[in-house]
Design an enzyme around this catalytic site. Structure first.
Site, mmCIF file in Angstrom:
data_model
loop_
_atom_site.group_PDB
_atom_site.id
_atom_site.type_symbol
_atom_site.label_atom_id
_atom_site.label_comp_id
_atom_site.label_asym_id
_atom_site.label_seq_id
_atom_site.Cartn_x
_atom_site.Cartn_y
_atom_site.Cartn_z
ATOM 1 N N THR A 180 0.818 -1.213 0.000
ATOM 2 C CA THR A 180 0.000 0.000 0.000
ATOM 3 C C THR A 180 0.852 1.264 0.000
ATOM 4 O O THR A 180 1.849 1.337 0.726
ATOM 5 C CB THR A 180 -0.980 0.034 1.196
ATOM 6 O OG1 THR A 180 -1.691 1.285 1.141
ATOM 7 C CG2 THR A 180 -0.266 -0.077 2.523
ATOM 8 N N MET A 181 0.467 2.224 -0.787
ATOM 9 C CA MET A 181 1.179 3.500 -0.862
ATOM 10 C C MET A 181 0.787 4.448 0.278
ATOM 11 O O MET A 181 1.147 5.614 0.264
ATOM 12 C CB MET A 181 0.946 4.156 -2.229
ATOM 13 C CG MET A 181 1.598 3.407 -3.364
ATOM 14 S SD MET A 181 3.409 3.374 -3.193
ATOM 15 C CE MET A 181 3.831 2.171 -4.479
ATOM 16 N N ASN A 196 0.746 6.602 -10.935
ATOM 17 C CA ASN A 196 -0.635 6.566 -11.428
ATOM 18 C C ASN A 196 -1.671 6.239 -10.350
ATOM 19 O O ASN A 196 -2.837 6.573 -10.500
ATOM 20 C CB ASN A 196 -0.684 5.532 -12.569
ATOM 21 C CG ASN A 196 -2.086 5.100 -12.921
ATOM 22 O OD1 ASN A 196 -2.810 5.826 -13.593
ATOM 23 N ND2 ASN A 196 -2.492 3.925 -12.462
ATOM 24 N N HIS A 197 -1.253 5.587 -9.241
ATOM 25 C CA HIS A 197 -2.222 5.118 -8.248
ATOM 26 C C HIS A 197 -2.909 6.287 -7.525
ATOM 27 O O HIS A 197 -2.334 7.373 -7.400
ATOM 28 C CB HIS A 197 -1.518 4.240 -7.199
ATOM 29 C CG HIS A 197 -0.502 5.011 -6.402
ATOM 30 N ND1 HIS A 197 0.776 5.222 -6.859
ATOM 31 C CD2 HIS A 197 -0.576 5.666 -5.210
ATOM 32 C CE1 HIS A 197 1.438 5.952 -5.977
ATOM 33 N NE2 HIS A 197 0.632 6.237 -4.959
ATOM 34 N N TYR A 208 -9.390 15.230 -3.438
ATOM 35 C CA TYR A 208 -8.727 14.708 -4.646
ATOM 36 C C TYR A 208 -8.088 15.851 -5.430
ATOM 37 O O TYR A 208 -6.923 15.783 -5.837
ATOM 38 C CB TYR A 208 -9.796 13.993 -5.479
ATOM 39 C CG TYR A 208 -9.370 13.520 -6.844
ATOM 40 C CD1 TYR A 208 -8.581 12.386 -6.992
ATOM 41 C CD2 TYR A 208 -9.790 14.191 -8.001
ATOM 42 C CE1 TYR A 208 -8.210 11.938 -8.251
ATOM 43 C CE2 TYR A 208 -9.426 13.747 -9.263
ATOM 44 C CZ TYR A 208 -8.641 12.624 -9.385
ATOM 45 O OH TYR A 208 -8.282 12.179 -10.637
ATOM 46 N N LYS A 226 -4.098 16.681 -6.588
ATOM 47 C CA LYS A 226 -3.665 16.814 -7.987
ATOM 48 C C LYS A 226 -3.019 18.187 -8.227
ATOM 49 O O LYS A 226 -2.049 18.283 -8.988
ATOM 50 C CB LYS A 226 -4.840 16.575 -8.934
ATOM 51 C CG LYS A 226 -5.393 15.137 -8.901
ATOM 52 C CD LYS A 226 -4.346 14.074 -9.240
ATOM 53 C CE LYS A 226 -4.965 12.730 -9.599
ATOM 54 N NZ LYS A 226 -3.931 11.682 -9.783
ATOM 55 N N THR A 267 -12.856 4.029 -16.843
ATOM 56 C CA THR A 267 -12.459 2.917 -15.971
ATOM 57 C C THR A 267 -13.649 2.549 -15.083
ATOM 58 O O THR A 267 -14.528 3.365 -14.835
ATOM 59 C CB THR A 267 -11.260 3.287 -15.084
ATOM 60 O OG1 THR A 267 -11.645 4.335 -14.188
ATOM 61 C CG2 THR A 267 -10.083 3.775 -15.902
HETATM 62 N N1 LIG Z 1 -10.738 7.427 -14.572
HETATM 63 C C1 LIG Z 1 -10.886 8.730 -14.684
HETATM 64 O O1 LIG Z 1 -11.954 9.248 -15.050
HETATM 65 C C2 LIG Z 1 -9.734 9.638 -14.390
HETATM 66 C C3 LIG Z 1 -9.863 10.992 -14.678
HETATM 67 C C4 LIG Z 1 -8.799 11.847 -14.417
HETATM 68 C C5 LIG Z 1 -7.636 11.344 -13.874
HETATM 69 N N2 LIG Z 1 -7.535 10.016 -13.579
HETATM 70 C C6 LIG Z 1 -6.299 9.534 -12.954
HETATM 71 O O2 LIG Z 1 -5.871 8.346 -13.565
HETATM 72 C C7 LIG Z 1 -5.201 7.525 -12.613
HETATM 73 C C8 LIG Z 1 -5.783 6.121 -12.637
HETATM 74 O O3 LIG Z 1 -7.175 6.191 -12.429
HETATM 75 P P1 LIG Z 1 -8.117 4.928 -12.693
HETATM 76 O O4 LIG Z 1 -9.467 5.434 -13.026
HETATM 77 O O5 LIG Z 1 -7.442 3.986 -13.610
HETATM 78 O O6 LIG Z 1 -8.177 4.281 -11.213
HETATM 79 P P2 LIG Z 1 -8.544 2.784 -10.752
HETATM 80 O O7 LIG Z 1 -9.035 1.983 -11.890
HETATM 81 O O8 LIG Z 1 -9.413 2.923 -9.553
HETATM 82 O O9 LIG Z 1 -7.126 2.211 -10.311
HETATM 83 C C9 LIG Z 1 -6.492 2.696 -9.180
HETATM 84 C C10 LIG Z 1 -5.251 1.864 -8.940
HETATM 85 O O10 LIG Z 1 -4.602 2.313 -7.729
HETATM 86 C C11 LIG Z 1 -4.458 1.208 -6.838
HETATM 87 N N3 LIG Z 1 -4.576 1.678 -5.450
HETATM 88 C C12 LIG Z 1 -5.682 2.099 -4.793
HETATM 89 N N4 LIG Z 1 -5.394 2.388 -3.520
HETATM 90 C C13 LIG Z 1 -4.069 2.148 -3.354
HETATM 91 C C14 LIG Z 1 -3.185 2.233 -2.240
HETATM 92 N N5 LIG Z 1 -3.599 2.628 -1.035
HETATM 93 N N6 LIG Z 1 -1.880 1.896 -2.433
HETATM 94 C C15 LIG Z 1 -1.443 1.466 -3.633
HETATM 95 N N7 LIG Z 1 -2.239 1.368 -4.727
HETATM 96 C C16 LIG Z 1 -3.538 1.694 -4.576
HETATM 97 C C17 LIG Z 1 -5.575 0.249 -7.232
HETATM 98 O O11 LIG Z 1 -5.267 -1.087 -6.901
HETATM 99 P P3 LIG Z 1 -5.597 -1.766 -5.468
HETATM 100 O O12 LIG Z 1 -6.989 -1.411 -5.119
HETATM 101 O O13 LIG Z 1 -5.365 -3.206 -5.732
HETATM 102 O O14 LIG Z 1 -4.606 -1.193 -4.517
HETATM 103 C C18 LIG Z 1 -5.586 0.391 -8.744
HETATM 104 O O15 LIG Z 1 -4.581 -0.404 -9.325
HETATM 105 C C19 LIG Z 1 -5.353 8.241 -11.271
HETATM 106 O O16 LIG Z 1 -4.198 8.985 -10.998
HETATM 107 C C20 LIG Z 1 -6.520 9.171 -11.506
HETATM 108 O O17 LIG Z 1 -6.491 10.323 -10.679
HETATM 109 C C21 LIG Z 1 -8.561 9.156 -13.822
#
Ligand SMILES: NC(=O)c1ccc[n+]([C@@H]2O[C@H](COP(=O)([O-])OP(=O)(O)OC[C@H]3O[C@@H](n4cnc5c(N)ncnc54)[C@H](OP(=O)(O)O)[C@@H]3O)[C@@H](O)[C@H]2O)c1
Ligand SMILES: *[C@@H]1O[C@H](CO)[C@@H](O)[C@H](O)[C@H]1NC(C)=O
Length: 289
Positions: free
Chosen positions: A91-92, A118-119, A182, A186, A219
């Site tokens: 965990t981060m 990215n997490h 959040y 960012k 996602t």
């Molecule tokens: N999707 C969007 O609409 C969107 C929009 C703008 C920006 N973003 C950015 O894109 C990036 C990825 O987003 P996403 O939508 O792909 O997210 P996601 O599908 O929810 O994936 C998040 C990842 O982070 C890991 N994670 C969660 N809590 C953690 C912890 N405490 N320690 C370590 N790892 C952890 C999760 O795995 P585990 O749960 O297994 O730990 C998962 O692999 C993020 O930086 C987000 O801010 C996304």
């Protein structure tokens, strides 16, 4: 008007000239044999990045909390052609883990060329009232661990003249309701990593930093969280992942990926770039080198 003619126009022309003279084409071979870390790689955009990198023949070390998720992603990466694929679960929230993870990844691959941060921790949508703990936790996971990871990785990245990708959001460039904790994390990434990017340029540290500003991406987490609340078309995670890798490999300062190119254009903020460029001249930095 005189000011405009004298300063702004020449600067703009210089900027555009520089920008277009350095446009280089992306080639997937750029990633072949490269050693890459992807955080938050068990699902979502991180997982898609791991798959693209594998198809390009990179070495990958992935992390997230879910060991089960990571195991599946790693086997798929190997099928797709990764030069090697490993995971380290943790965990981060734990900064000691973050630091050790980078050292382990470096040992597994024998170095590091690209660090993709990215997490994020899950933050539910809502008006901010009094949940101070959620702000602290989001800052720890979404911001502070990025500082720890990049600091631990810098010696290896200096050696390889490598690259850092910092995945951010339009919420890191503009205000939006329901995402105060959040958004704060960012914006913090922009403040920290844009400053470090300037310092790298001043100190001739050849490690690029690419801040990635994403709109809504399809996602599972984002679709569930925004369902019925935020009505906008989501962009595809596969293409999003590829754009992050392309921009980072091309050592761009920023990558914008959004359904609307207007949003990208308007948030890009040339005014800020011009002021940043001009204010560098006010410093005497000799004693900091
Ligand atoms: N999707 C969007 O609409 C969107 C929009 C703008 C920006 N973003 C950015 O894109 C990036 C990825 O987003 P996403 O939508 O792909 O997210 P996601 O599908 O929810 O994936 C998040 C990842 O982070 C890991 N994670 C969660 N809590 C953690 C912890 N405490 N320690 C370590 N790892 C952890 C999760 O795995 P585990 O749960 O297994 O730990 C998962 O692999 C993020 O930086 C987000 O801010 C996304
Ligand atoms: C920085 O590193 C990149 C990637 O290795 C290389 O293409 C570029 O020439 C380097 N720049 C300098 C100034 O050394």
């Amino acid at each position: 008007m005189a000011f405009l003619k004298k300063y702004l126009l020449p600067i703009l022309v210089l900027f555009l000239g520089y920008y277009y003279s350095t446009v280089e084409e992306f080639r997937p071979e750029m990633l072949q044999g490269k050693k890459v870390i992807v955080t938050g790689a068990s699902k979502g955009i991180g997982r898609e990045m791991a798959y693209h990198l594998s198809q390009m023949g990179a070495h990958v070390v992935l992390t997230a909390r879910s060991e089960e998720g990571l195991q599946k992603v790693v086997s798929r990466c190997l099928e797709l052609g990764a030069a090697s694929a490993h995971y380290v679960a943790g965990t981060m929230e734990d900064m000691a883990f973050a630091e050790q993870f980078v050292h382990k990844a470096g040992k597994l691959m024998g170095g590091l060329d690209m660090l993709i941060l990215n997490h994020i921790t899950y933050s539910p949508l809502g008006f901010f009232r009094d949940d101070i703990d959620s702000v602290r936790k989001a800052m720890e996971v979404n911001f502070f661990s990025y500082v720890v990871l990049s600091t631990a990785a810098l010696p290896m990245l200096k050696q390889s003249s490598g690259s850092i990708a910092v995945v951010s959001s339009v919420a890191g460039k503009m205000a939006q309701p329901l995402v105060a904790p959040y958004s704060a994390t960012k914006f913090a990434l922009d403040g920290f990593f844009s400053t470090v990017r300037q310092e790298h340029s001043l100190a001739k540290v050849n490690v690029s930093i690419t801040l990635c500003i994403l709109g809504l991406i399809d996602t599972e987490t984002a679709m569930k969280a925004t369902s019925g609340v935020f009505v906008a078309e989501a962009a595809p995670k596969e293409e999003c992942a590829l754009e992050i890798i392309k921009g980072t490999a091309l050592r761009k300062d920023e990558v914008y990926y959004h359904k609307s190119s207007w949003v990208s254009l308007l948030l890009n903020n040339p005014g800020r770039r011009i002021v940043e460029y001009l204010s560098i001249g006010n410093y005497n930095l000799e004693r900091f080198f």
